[in-house]
Design a protein around this motif. Sequence first.
Motif, mmCIF file in Angstrom:
data_model
loop_
_atom_site.group_PDB
_atom_site.id
_atom_site.type_symbol
_atom_site.label_atom_id
_atom_site.label_comp_id
_atom_site.label_asym_id
_atom_site.label_seq_id
_atom_site.Cartn_x
_atom_site.Cartn_y
_atom_site.Cartn_z
ATOM 1 N N ILE A 69 125.815 36.847 69.612
ATOM 2 C CA ILE A 69 125.031 37.092 70.832
ATOM 3 C C ILE A 69 123.612 37.478 70.448
ATOM 4 C CG2 ILE A 69 124.712 38.773 72.706
ATOM 5 C CD1 ILE A 69 127.740 38.654 73.177
ATOM 6 N N LYS A 72 121.666 34.517 69.540
ATOM 7 C CA LYS A 72 121.284 33.778 70.745
ATOM 8 C C LYS A 72 120.065 34.412 71.406
ATOM 9 C CE LYS A 72 123.324 31.770 74.915
ATOM 10 N NZ LYS A 72 124.382 31.857 75.918
ATOM 11 N N LYS A 73 120.055 35.734 71.482
ATOM 12 C CA LYS A 73 118.915 36.450 72.081
ATOM 13 C C LYS A 73 117.634 36.208 71.295
ATOM 14 C CE LYS A 73 121.481 40.298 74.184
ATOM 15 N NZ LYS A 73 121.807 41.746 74.073
ATOM 16 N N GLU A 100 126.735 36.959 77.933
ATOM 17 C CA GLU A 100 125.895 36.088 77.100
ATOM 18 C C GLU A 100 126.687 34.926 76.504
ATOM 19 O OE1 GLU A 100 124.469 40.378 76.827
ATOM 20 O OE2 GLU A 100 126.384 39.319 76.630
#
Length: 433
Positions: A69, A72-73, A100
């Motif tokens: 996650i 991804k951020k 997310e």
Amino acid sequence: MNKNRIDIITMGCSKNLVDSEVLMKQFQSSGYKCTHDSKNPQGEIAVINTCGFIESAKEESIQTILEFIERKKEGRLKKLYVMGCLSQRYKDELEAELPEVDKFYGKFNYRQLLVDLGKADAPVCDGKRHLTTPRHYAYLKISEGCDRHCAYCAIPIITGKHVSRCQEEILQEVRELVEQGVKEFQVIAQELTYYGVDLDGKQHIAELVDAIARVEGVKWVRLHYAYPAHFPWNLLEVMRSNPRVCNYLDIALQHISDKMLNRMKRHVTKADTYGLIERLRKEVPGIHIRTTMMVGFPGETEEDFSELMDFVKWARFERLGAFAYSEEEGTSGAKDYEDDVPAEVKQERLDRLMALQQEISAEIEAEKIGKRMTVVIDRKEGDYYVGRTEFCSPEVDPEVLVPANEKRLRVGSFHEVLITDAEAFDLYATTMG
């Protein structure tokens, strides 16, 4: 971030690994490039195949999801998908807590992922896999689910009832894998010895194992995750008479105290278990037994634990793993008993048990010095070729180290060696001839 590249991360057991291999094959047939358990993920898509067996496995799966996650951020990942046992059991909770993640799949609907990625014409691979293991060995899953309801285990809640694959489908997979160069098969199931009962009410594991071993090109067949109650004795005849079936059996026993076995709902007694080990060793001379024990189940006293230690001293298991009880919601153990053994007591018992096993293992391995044994070479590492005997399963059992300067050996080849030295969990050898 590499376009059309997918990173697949597998948590937990070899049964999960087989699911990941099937998914990888489907992805590759649809034009994607896949990497498995990369230390440096680079793909625009990641799929995490989770484990939900015990608390530590759940925590590891959650931590891995959180790490991706974060990727991804930071813009290093475009899509994140989660599948497997953890999301099979906790899908609603995970969706609420981790928005997310693009989508959660269970243990059985993960093939829908390709369609969700826009591959409406996703190819059907009929169970074909992209092997992540060295090409000379593979895991062979013969069933899903479990009809046993041990008090501590959430697996039946996650996977459902036992479902056997048909024998011909399994044999066809073996033949196809042999064509790809596989010589050694680790036969796996949640409960190996139950194979076939759901098909016609009879245990067919002996018949299946014999048929697998008779496929041309198969060199070794090794058996994992048997159950002690209602053991199919005809399996021992197959092990004894067919040289391709390794004299190795992975059979989780968990405990020996009658009180603990009853509380754990194991449907077997102390006397049954002593008799089982005696018969295994009598009918298959030289058999190596791998087992798993549990400490700290609710109500376990020092007397119960002493019984377990005495049993392990008597049985002298060649391979033994152990873990401390962790309460799993939904199980009868969690419903019926208070988790009343303190964590420090569980750990102290676990340490004592594994210290005893290390002594036993060292003695057993030392007895092999001077013996000739056949090994398969798994890899070259530093100054040694690293191999295994028929008594050793990949990843979990002792390895055999052969000096690389003696003779050039090919990965996947079988050789006769002379054992020259031993440690608690490894052997040293020299090639013969």
